[in-house]
Scaffold this active site. Structure first.
Site, PDB file in Angstrom:
ATOM      1  N   GLY A 270      39.017  40.370  37.305  1.00 18.44           N
ATOM      2  CA  GLY A 270      38.283  39.119  37.180  1.00 18.44           C
ATOM      3  C   GLY A 270      39.199  37.954  36.870  1.00 18.44           C
ATOM      4  N   ALA A 271      40.055  38.158  35.869  1.00 17.29           N
ATOM      5  CA  ALA A 271      40.916  37.080  35.420  1.00 17.29           C
ATOM      6  C   ALA A 271      41.922  37.625  34.422  1.00 17.29           C
ATOM      7  CB  ALA A 271      40.087  35.977  34.759  1.00 17.29           C
ATOM      8  N   GLU A 307      38.376  34.652  28.765  1.00 17.53           N
ATOM      9  CA  GLU A 307      39.828  34.435  28.823  1.00 17.53           C
ATOM     10  C   GLU A 307      40.266  33.434  27.759  1.00 17.53           C
ATOM     11  OE1 GLU A 307      41.210  36.668  30.431  1.00 17.53           O
ATOM     12  OE2 GLU A 307      39.467  37.240  31.641  1.00 17.53           O
ATOM     13  N   GLU A 329      39.859  43.835  23.784  1.00 19.84           N
ATOM     14  CA  GLU A 329      38.821  43.701  24.816  1.00 19.84           C
ATOM     15  C   GLU A 329      37.405  43.859  24.254  1.00 19.84           C
ATOM     16  OE1 GLU A 329      39.466  42.276  27.348  1.00 19.84           O
ATOM     17  OE2 GLU A 329      41.607  42.584  27.709  1.00 19.84           O
TER      18      GLU A 329
END
Ligand code: 7ML
Ligand code: ZN
Length: 872
Positions: A270-271, A307, A329
């Protein structure tokens, strides 16, 4: 190519040792070239031990040009080189504790289709280093507990690459010979190499700024492909909201003068939260109402937040080793979920999180790759960026938040940062900070980090009219999963609500702490048996076994104060019917259900919430609660239930559709569309409403007034057409393709839709799609949109008894194995869960797994999963 290495062995958490050397500073000088980029890396090293150990640097896919220690070039005889390691023996190292190593390597970004390390995304250069990609850029101590300050000089052609970016602040720039230029960046915060980033290319830039609560001015820059500037606005606003939220919620401010985000089309994930220079899959940046759906908007905001939040939970405080991945995470997902809940409806956000958990994480935790949120054994780290580490990890943080409360949780976070800022730490360090700040004993709670599998809670109730008391007995049981010691009782927060007969809810609303194998609680002063609403807000990631009859479920649906419980009771009722219909296709659905649906539709609830109530449990969600799933019977059951509801509630569904369609309040338009499209999905099961699908597609996608066009509505109509293979489908698909052929992110939607068509012709169609000029396995978004969408959204044909669905998936995975092992490894998920299906499917799926295992140059990524799946 790729991580095809013969000499790799699994690594164990128990074997963790601090490094023998640390790196204080890194000075990189990178000259970019498509096929031969040169990297000069100057490392200042400090020996930690007594001088007896060799210096072992990780490196893969690198060409070593020269190796210099202090000012002395080393000859080949003075070091050892393997496919994965550069070993410099003590005899080749100086006697001092401090010395300088200068390494020159060459790499080929153009050929890097694995998209790890330095690669090309279209015309731009870009990097991805987490988890272990930096070793594909230069030889290094590639582990997160080695933290250094980086200075990076990027050199490239000035015309092709006007923007040269890296972490931190720009400290120098200038012109060079041969039309080249350079920019030098310095990042003052010591970091592990997985947070390193470099980008070079030509972009449009959306700029803005943010003033932090202490008055620091931060420049915000979003880099997008030329022509896409207008599509970056939502991302920018999302970034500013995230920055404000983290200041207000956790007192956390941004710490550099500049925050850059680059959107690229070729990206495995995703990023990525690289310090000061996030790199994003363009899918999570670009949006306008014509080309992005409401859920795209929601996801962009969530990923931007995720992020950004990593700057503190991940970057300022990082992980000691990769087994601790959930430290950053799980915590960051929890933070982005809290953020989304506050920006939108907390009930709807929670429901959507729980759907993901139940449909995907529960399956993972019951499958061959089951692992605790802190894994103990890893062959390929890329395989552990899982729903378990992320989503269950976030649930564990949420339970902690529930157990100690919002204020103590904040104090715990403050203490965590006070203790560990600038350090690389463990999950235990985090829990200890929370325990010290709150005074709560969390020793038993820590078991959540080491025990895998979804716990099962059994509930029993007993009402004694004589003593006017209600007793609830809960027992817990965790499944035995591979390579795990015997499960122990966990510390589980169970929030409940007791609804009294009269119907004023919250006679009791309580947090129960289940810590033993079995425990009872008695509530007194009740004149009649109350109805219990269990697991309010889904207070723990567990499966609940509780025989609550339909009448009680209906009471919870109507009267529970906790909106999650109202939704969950409805889902349980629906799931009951799906299960009945799976066993017996002729099962008569009681009229109660239709009545309940009609009540839902006519209630004055938030429309987004009503939409969630009406959405049936998905195929995956239902499958995760069943054994020996017969996928054909299950898809048929879900369709039958949809039809029955559509017929029974036809009038209400239609008038609700129209009411939502006409509603004009702009601030509710997302909720209106959500409910409208759920109604359309039901109605599309009745032939007399097919015209509505066509009409909606026309209005949303082929409108004389372009401002009326809307991607959410177009896609909703198209997926109805695809689901029922309606007469208008091929014309709609052609129109859509023609209209969006220049817009890559929308073409991904087109490929996904085309792969989910419910037609006996699907395998011919899939072959044609693979040959489409815009299809490429080298583009991860494209590969996922065709192959992933087929395997996930087309269960009827994916599981078809000929085995063609499995063959198709396995064939593409075999090709991806040598192109992009990470993408291959993610796409194999549905196949390795073969043991949850009926014997016919199991056999066919297993045959494909065996074929894949025989591939000559199998990547570690696939090897680890196939071995786990095929182990008996
Ligand atoms: C989760 C990410 C990765 C892998 C992003 C890559 C990340 C690692 C990276 C939630 C929201 C957005 C992205 C991700 C995700 C799998 C999922 N550090 O930031 O975690
Ligand atoms: Zn993350």
């Amino acid at each position: 190519m790729s991580s095809t290495l013969s000499d790799t062995a699994p690594r164990f958490l128990a074997d963790y040792r601090p490094a023998d050397f640390t790196i204080k500073t890194v000075n990189l000088s990178i000259s970019l070239d498509d096929i031969c980029s040169q990297v000069v890396s100057v490392l200042t090293l400090v020996r930690q031990g007594d001088g007896s150990s060799a210096l072992q640097l990780n490196g893969e896919q690198l060409t070593l040009v020269s190796l210099v220690i202090d000012n002395q070039a080393l000859s080949k005889a003075q070091y050892e080189l393997s496919d994965t390691l550069l070993t410099i023996p003590p005899s080749s190292l100086p006697n001092r504790a401090n010395f300088v190593v200068t390494i020159t390597t060459e790499i080929n970004p153009q050929e890097n289709t694995a998209l790890e390390g330095l690669f090309k995304s279209g015309e731009a250069f870009c990097t991805q280093c987490e988890a272990e990609g930096f070793r594909r850029i230069s030889y290094y101590l590639d582990r997160p507990d080695v933290m250094a300050t980086f200075t990076t000089k990027v050199i490239a052609d000035k015309t092709l690459y006007p923007y040269l970016l890296s972490n931190g602040n720009k400290v120098a720039s200038g012109e060079l010979a041969d039309n080249k230029h350079f920019v030098t960046w310095h990042d003052p915060f010591p970091k592990p190499c997985y947070l390193f980033a470099l980008v070079a290319g030509d972009f449009d830039i959306l700029t803005d700024n943010f003033t932090t609560s202490s008055g620091r001015d931060v420049a915000l820059e979003i880099f997008v492909d030329k022509g896409n500037l207008a599509k970056a606005k939502h991302a920018m606003v999302s970034l500013q909201k995230s920055m404000t939220w983290d200041e207000e919620t956790f007192g956390l401010e941004y710490d550099l003068d500049i925050y850059m985000i680059v959107a690229v089309d070729f990206f495995n994930m995703g990023a990525m939260e690289n310090k000061g220079l996030n790199v994003f899959n363009s899918k999570y940046v670009l949006a306008d109402s014509q080309c992005a759906t409401d859920s795209d908007y929601f996801n962009i905001e969530a990923v931007i937040a995720h992020e950004y939040f990593h700057n503190w939970t991940g970057n300022r405080v990082t992980c000691r080793d990769w087994f601790q991945l959930s430290l950053k995470e799980g915590l960051t997902v929890f933070r982005d979920q809290q953020f989304s809940a506050q920006m939108h409806s907390s009930a709807v956000t929670r429901i959507q999180n729980v759907r993901v958990l139940r449909s995907q994480q529960f399956a993972e935790d019951a499958g061959p790759m089951a692992h605790p949120i802190r894994p103990e054994k890893v062959l390929e780290m890329n395989n552990f960026y899982t729903l378990t580490v992320y989503e269950k990890g976030a649930e564990v943080i949420r339970m902690l938040h529930t157990l100690i409360g919002v204020d103590k949780f904040r104090q715990g976070m403050d203490l965590y940062f006070a203790r560990f800022d600038g350090m690389a730490v463990t999950c235990d360090d985090f829990i200890n900070a929370m325990s010290d700040a709150s005074g709560k004993d969390l020793n038993q709670f820590k078991l959540w980090y080491s025990q895998s599998g979804t716990p099962v809670i059994k509930a029993q109730e007993y009402f004694d009219a004589k003593t006017q008391s209600y007793t609830l007995t809960l027992s817990q049981h965790s499944p035995v999963t591979t390579n795990q010691p015997a499960p122990q009782a966990l510390h589980i927060p169970i929030k409940i609500e007791l609804i009294s007969e009269a119907g004023e809810s919250s006679a009791y609303s309580e947090l129960l702490e289940l810590t033993q194998a079995e425990q009872s609680w008695t509530f007194t002063g009740l004149t009649a048996k109350p109805t219990i609403a269990m697991l309010c807000d889904f207070s723990a990631p567990v499966k609940l076994i509780f025989d609550q009859d339909d009448a009680s479920l209906l009471t919870v649906m109507k009267k529970a104060e906790n909106s999650f419980c109202r939704w969950d009771a409805g889902q349980k009722l629906l799931m009951g019917y799906i299960q009945q219909l799976t066993f017996n296709a002729d099962y008569d659905i009681p009229n109660d259900l239709v009545m309940a649906i009609n009540t839902m539709l006519s209630r004055d609830d938030d429309r987004a919430f009503i939409a969630e109530q009406l959405i049936l449990p998905s195929f995956d969600e239902a499958a995760s609660l069943m054994v020996d799933v017969n996928p054909i019977a299950l898809t048929r059951a879900i369709t039958r239930l949809m039809q029955t509801i559509a017929k029974g509630a036809e009038q209400q569904l239609f008038s609700c559709y129209q009411a939502c369609n006409q509603a004009s309040e702009a601030n509710h338009c997302v909720a209106n569309r959500a409910l409208k499209n759920v109604c359309l999905t039901y109605l599309s099961h009745l032939p007399e409403y097919h015209y509505l699908v066509t009409e909606q597609y026309q209005q949303a996608s082929n409108n004389a007034d372009v401002s009326q066009e809307n991607m959410t509505d177009s896609l909703a109509a198209l997926s109805c057409s695809a689901k029922h293979n309606l007469a208008g489908l091929s014309e709609q698909l052609q129109h859509f393709e023609h209209k969006w052929q220049q817009t890559s992110l929308v073409m991904d939607k087109w490929f996904a839709l085309s792969a989910s068509v419910s037609s006996d012709d699907i395998f011919t169609q899939l072959k044609r799609l693979l040959l489409h000029p815009q299809f490429s396995l080298k583009n991860p978004n494209r590969a996922r949109s065709l192959i992933g969408a087929f395997a996930m959204n087309n269960p009827k044909y994916f599981h078809c008894p000929t085995g063609q669905g499995y063959q198709f998936l396995a064939g593409q995975i075999a090709k991806l194995n040598s192109i992009n092992p990470q993408v291959a490894s993610r796409l194999i998920t549905p196949l390795i869960q073969y043991k949850s299906f009926a014997p016919t499917q199991q056999k066919l799926m297993k045959a494909e797994l065996i074929k894949l295992r025989a591939i000559a140059q199998l990547s570690n990524d696939l090897k680890e999963k196939l071995d786990a799946a095929l182990r008996d």
